[in-house]
Design a protein around this motif. Structure first.
Motif, PDB file in Angstrom:
ATOM      1  N   VAL A 117      46.773 112.859 -18.888  1.00 46.05           N
ATOM      2  CA  VAL A 117      46.787 113.765 -17.751  1.00 46.05           C
ATOM      3  C   VAL A 117      47.642 114.966 -18.139  1.00 46.05           C
ATOM      4  O   VAL A 117      48.815 114.813 -18.485  1.00 46.05           O
ATOM      5  CB  VAL A 117      47.369 113.083 -16.491  1.00 46.05           C
ATOM      6  CG1 VAL A 117      47.389 114.058 -15.325  1.00 46.05           C
ATOM      7  CG2 VAL A 117      46.577 111.842 -16.136  1.00 46.05           C
ATOM      8  N   GLU A 118      47.030 116.137 -18.132  1.00 42.12           N
ATOM      9  CA  GLU A 118      47.756 117.366 -18.423  1.00 42.12           C
ATOM     10  C   GLU A 118      48.186 117.971 -17.096  1.00 42.12           C
ATOM     11  O   GLU A 118      47.354 118.334 -16.270  1.00 42.12           O
ATOM     12  CB  GLU A 118      46.870 118.338 -19.194  1.00 42.12           C
ATOM     13  CG  GLU A 118      47.568 119.625 -19.545  1.00 42.12           C
ATOM     14  CD  GLU A 118      46.674 120.575 -20.309  1.00 42.12           C
ATOM     15  OE1 GLU A 118      47.142 121.689 -20.595  1.00 42.12           O
ATOM     16  OE2 GLU A 118      45.518 120.235 -20.608  1.00 42.12           O
ATOM     17  N   ILE A 119      49.497 118.058 -16.901  1.00 41.69           N
ATOM     18  CA  ILE A 119      50.037 118.623 -15.672  1.00 41.69           C
ATOM     19  C   ILE A 119      50.162 120.129 -15.864  1.00 41.69           C
ATOM     20  O   ILE A 119      50.790 120.588 -16.821  1.00 41.69           O
ATOM     21  CB  ILE A 119      51.421 118.015 -15.335  1.00 41.69           C
ATOM     22  CG1 ILE A 119      51.369 116.480 -15.337  1.00 41.69           C
ATOM     23  CG2 ILE A 119      51.948 118.557 -14.013  1.00 41.69           C
ATOM     24  CD1 ILE A 119      50.430 115.860 -14.365  1.00 41.69           C
ATOM     25  N   LYS A 120      49.559 120.889 -14.973  1.00 40.45           N
ATOM     26  CA  LYS A 120      49.593 122.347 -15.079  1.00 40.45           C
ATOM     27  C   LYS A 120      50.943 122.887 -14.613  1.00 40.45           C
ATOM     28  O   LYS A 120      51.677 122.224 -13.863  1.00 40.45           O
ATOM     29  CB  LYS A 120      48.475 122.973 -14.233  1.00 40.45           C
ATOM     30  CG  LYS A 120      47.090 122.492 -14.594  1.00 40.45           C
ATOM     31  CD  LYS A 120      46.711 122.934 -15.983  1.00 40.45           C
ATOM     32  CE  LYS A 120      45.290 122.471 -16.296  1.00 40.45           C
ATOM     33  NZ  LYS A 120      44.816 122.891 -17.563  1.00 40.45           N
ATOM     34  N   GLU A 121      51.261 124.095 -15.045  1.00 37.00           N
ATOM     35  CA  GLU A 121      52.515 124.734 -14.650  1.00 37.00           C
ATOM     36  C   GLU A 121      52.594 124.864 -13.137  1.00 37.00           C
ATOM     37  O   GLU A 121      51.585 124.986 -12.466  1.00 37.00           O
ATOM     38  CB  GLU A 121      52.621 126.115 -15.289  1.00 37.00           C
ATOM     39  CG  GLU A 121      52.891 126.074 -16.771  1.00 37.00           C
ATOM     40  CD  GLU A 121      53.127 127.456 -17.335  1.00 37.00           C
ATOM     41  OE1 GLU A 121      53.725 128.298 -16.642  1.00 37.00           O
ATOM     42  OE2 GLU A 121      52.701 127.671 -18.479  1.00 37.00           O
ATOM     43  N   GLY A 122      53.815 124.834 -12.636  1.00 36.75           N
ATOM     44  CA  GLY A 122      54.034 124.999 -11.212  1.00 36.75           C
ATOM     45  C   GLY A 122      54.162 123.704 -10.439  1.00 36.75           C
ATOM     46  O   GLY A 122      54.285 123.736  -9.219  1.00 36.75           O
ATOM     47  N   ALA A 123      54.156 122.563 -11.128  1.00 38.03           N
ATOM     48  CA  ALA A 123      54.304 121.278 -10.434  1.00 38.03           C
ATOM     49  C   ALA A 123      55.727 121.162  -9.895  1.00 38.03           C
ATOM     50  O   ALA A 123      56.687 121.579 -10.557  1.00 38.03           O
ATOM     51  CB  ALA A 123      54.008 120.125 -11.383  1.00 38.03           C
ATOM     52  N   PRO A 124      55.891 120.606  -8.709  1.00 36.29           N
ATOM     53  CA  PRO A 124      57.234 120.439  -8.143  1.00 36.29           C
ATOM     54  C   PRO A 124      58.114 119.563  -9.053  1.00 36.29           C
ATOM     55  O   PRO A 124      57.634 118.599  -9.648  1.00 36.29           O
ATOM     56  CB  PRO A 124      56.980 119.741  -6.803  1.00 36.29           C
ATOM     57  CG  PRO A 124      55.539 120.009  -6.484  1.00 36.29           C
ATOM     58  CD  PRO A 124      54.845 120.139  -7.797  1.00 36.29           C
ATOM     59  N   GLN A 125      59.379 119.918  -9.130  1.00 37.59           N
ATOM     60  CA  GLN A 125      60.310 119.215 -10.018  1.00 37.59           C
ATOM     61  C   GLN A 125      60.440 117.741  -9.662  1.00 37.59           C
ATOM     62  O   GLN A 125      60.537 116.900 -10.549  1.00 37.59           O
ATOM     63  CB  GLN A 125      61.689 119.889  -9.996  1.00 37.59           C
ATOM     64  CG  GLN A 125      62.640 119.354 -11.042  1.00 37.59           C
ATOM     65  CD  GLN A 125      62.120 119.545 -12.463  1.00 37.59           C
ATOM     66  OE1 GLN A 125      61.649 120.627 -12.806  1.00 37.59           O
ATOM     67  NE2 GLN A 125      62.184 118.516 -13.278  1.00 37.59           N
ATOM     68  N   HIS A 126      60.400 117.388  -8.362  1.00 35.22           N
ATOM     69  CA  HIS A 126      60.549 115.976  -7.996  1.00 35.22           C
ATOM     70  C   HIS A 126      59.393 115.133  -8.550  1.00 35.22           C
ATOM     71  O   HIS A 126      59.582 113.970  -8.889  1.00 35.22           O
ATOM     72  CB  HIS A 126      60.712 115.796  -6.476  1.00 35.22           C
ATOM     73  CG  HIS A 126      59.465 116.044  -5.679  1.00 35.22           C
ATOM     74  ND1 HIS A 126      59.046 117.302  -5.312  1.00 35.22           N
ATOM     75  CD2 HIS A 126      58.546 115.177  -5.187  1.00 35.22           C
ATOM     76  CE1 HIS A 126      57.925 117.214  -4.622  1.00 35.22           C
ATOM     77  NE2 HIS A 126      57.589 115.931  -4.521  1.00 35.22           N
ATOM     78  N   ILE A 127      58.218 115.731  -8.683  1.00 39.10           N
ATOM     79  CA  ILE A 127      57.089 114.996  -9.257  1.00 39.10           C
ATOM     80  C   ILE A 127      57.240 114.923 -10.773  1.00 39.10           C
ATOM     81  O   ILE A 127      57.019 113.873 -11.380  1.00 39.10           O
ATOM     82  CB  ILE A 127      55.745 115.627  -8.846  1.00 39.10           C
ATOM     83  CG1 ILE A 127      55.546 115.408  -7.341  1.00 39.10           C
ATOM     84  CG2 ILE A 127      54.593 115.035  -9.654  1.00 39.10           C
ATOM     85  CD1 ILE A 127      54.295 116.006  -6.772  1.00 39.10           C
TER      86      ILE A 127
END
Length: 161
Positions: free
Chosen positions: A51-61
């Motif tokens: 799973v590639e997480i894109k930029e801008g994901a919340p820090q808690h996640i």
């Protein structure tokens, strides 16, 4: 049930499976943008998903995902529901490993032979225009290679895996 409803149901089930594999709630998964990448061998056998997480994901996640196994920028997951028998699972385990070597490359700019910052299989070394350094082989998981390539990320250290 209409075709559109079936598609929506499939998307919902897929999102729930991805969220569960990432140890997130479906609502938390909805907070991030991501893509799913199949990690396969040369014969097309899929042995993992990333799973590639894109930029801008919340820090808690991002903090929640920090403990999950990774391969570069991909978070590795196993999607439940894939039926495997013992023989198939053993075959996938055996096929999911390869040997990588330090690679010598000729640097035309300096007219010198240098050691690549990547490690590669024999085939990968050839694709890079180099040759493997005998005696430097390390057996690694195929998931340690760059997706779709025959080499590791830069500065890969096989002693830390």
């Amino acid at each position: 049930m209409s075709s559109g409803q079936l598609d929506d149901e499939y998307d919902r089930e897929e999102a729930e499976a991805i969220a569960a594999a990432l140890d997130l709630t479906p609502d938390e998964l909805n907070e991030i943008e991501y893509t799913i990448n199949e990690i396969a061998n040369d014969d097309g056998l899929v042995y993992a998903y990333g799973v590639e997480i894109k930029e801008g994901a919340p820090q808690h996640i991002l903090d929640r995902l920090a403990g999950l196994p990774r391969r570069g920028n991909l978070v590795l997951i196993h999607l439940a529901g894939d039926a495997h028998d013992a023989d198939q699972e053993q075959m996938e385990i055996e096929m999911a490993r390869t040997t990588v070597y330090k690679v010598k490359l000729y640097n035309i700019a300096t007219d010198e032979v240098v050691i690549s910052r990547r490690m590669a299989t024999y085939e990968g070394a050839a694709k890079m225009g180099g040759w493997p350094v005998e005696g430097t082989g390390h057996v690694v998981d195929l998931a340690d290679l760059e997706p779709g390539e025959e080499w590791t990320p830069r500065d890969f250290d096989p002693t830390t895996i």
